[in-house]
Enzyme design. Structure first.
Site, short mmCIF file in Angstrom:
data_model
loop_
_atom_site.label_atom_id
_atom_site.label_comp_id
_atom_site.label_asym_id
_atom_site.label_seq_id
_atom_site.Cartn_x
_atom_site.Cartn_y
_atom_site.Cartn_z
N GLU A 44 15.12 4.12 -2.90
CA GLU A 44 15.31 2.97 -2.52
C GLU A 44 13.98 1.87 -3.13
O GLU A 44 12.90 2.33 -2.91
CB GLU A 44 14.97 2.57 -1.01
CG GLU A 44 15.69 1.34 -0.32
CD GLU A 44 15.56 1.18 1.02
OE1 GLU A 44 16.24 0.32 1.77
OE2 GLU A 44 15.10 2.23 1.80
N LYS A 118 23.35 -3.10 -0.45
CA LYS A 118 23.14 -2.49 0.98
C LYS A 118 23.91 -3.32 2.10
O LYS A 118 23.50 -4.43 2.38
CB LYS A 118 21.66 -2.26 1.47
CG LYS A 118 21.42 -1.58 2.84
CD LYS A 118 19.70 -1.24 2.74
CE LYS A 118 19.55 -0.50 4.07
NZ LYS A 118 17.93 -0.28 3.99
N CYS A 155 20.05 4.10 2.22
CA CYS A 155 19.01 4.38 3.26
C CYS A 155 19.95 4.40 4.96
O CYS A 155 20.44 4.92 5.21
CB CYS A 155 17.77 3.42 3.34
SG CYS A 155 16.58 3.76 4.41
#
Length: 280
Positions: A44, A118, A155
């Site tokens: 990330e 994300k 994540c």
């Protein structure tokens, strides 16, 4: 003839500056290519520290456009050089006030295929991401690459089963999950959630975590990156929990069809009964 894809991932320590961080990842990619890898993914916001440990406006400086910013452009050249598909997670600026936690996907010939933003943005101690990022608004793309169908989930997304399933419904064979997760917060979940997602959705997952401590907080990123197959079994050993590491593993994509025929989870889905799942 079996369909085996040699895949790679990198878990890295922060070097202190963007240029050396990118250069280090370029060398890992070249080494992966020497070992025969055809696809690689990074962690990330790979070209920056995990600045979300604090809430400070100075860290907007890490943001750049996607795909026309310097990092993605440089990774396109790297993809052409190595002949690898590359998953490139960066801090994206779309325009003034519009920032996203993003991963670009680049094909083996250097073609920019698109990006994933994300969806789920945490806001807890040590992970102040809502200060920086808007929630993703670009759907759940699955990219048709030189190695097959590749998806990305970033994540904190991994705690939410809906996106994993959307990627499976989109035909994903391999999903990269670049992360920055801390030892004290979620270590016991790390080897539970992604294997469970691989089983439930019957594809391969590449789980990538940062490693080490960085200057903006006391988060202890514990590495332990891995590949997991559609049966929930690790493909080879996991990476170190303390040191930087490049993993290269052979993934037999024929296992996806085998498992889907045996377990038939997609056949037995009941979308007609799921309306309540999307009610606020």
């Amino acid at each position: 003839m079996s369909h085996v894809v040699r895949a790679a991932l990198v878990q890295a320590t922060w070097t202190g500056d963007t240029e050396s961080m990118i250069a280090k990842h370029e060398e890992h990619a070249r080494e992966a290519a020497r070992q025969g890898a055809k696809v690689i993914g990074f962690q990330e916001v790979f070209n920056a520290p995990y600045f979300c440990q604090v809430q400070e406006p100075e860290h907007y400086r890490w943001a750049e456009p996607v795909p026309d910013g310097p990092t993605v452009t440089r990774m396109q050249s790297l993809a052409r050089e190595t002949g690898m598909v590359i998953v490139v997670p960066v801090f994206e600026i779309e325009g003034a006030g519009f920032y996203y936690n993003t991963a670009a996907v680049i094909d083996a010939d250097g073609t920019y295929l698109g990006k994933y933003r994300k969806h789920h943005i945490p806001q807890v101690k040590g992970f102040w991401e809502k200060y920086y990022f808007r929630p993703g608004n670009a759907g759940w793309p699955v990219f048709d690459t030189a190695v097959g169908k590749v998806g990305v989930y970033i994540c904190y997304d991994r705690h939410f089963p809906e996106g994993w399933r959307q990627l499976g419904l989109g035909g994903a064979q391999l999903v990269y999950n670049p992360s920055a997760t801390s030892r004290g917060l979620s270590a016991y979940l790390w080897q539970l959630e992604q294997p469970a997602a691989a089983v439930a959705n019957e594809y391969f997952v590449a789980a990538i975590n940062r490693v080490g401590q960085e200057e903006y907080g006391d988060n202890d990123f514990y590495g332990t990156s891995y590949f997991v197959d559609p049966r929930g079994q690790f493909v080879g050993e996991t990476a170190s929990d303390k040191a930087e590491e490049l993993l290269v593993r052979d993934l037999d994509f024929d296992l996806i069809d085998e498992v889907r025929q045996q377990w038939a989870f997609y056949r037995d889905r009941r979308p007609d009964a799921y309306d309540g799942l999307v009610q606020p």
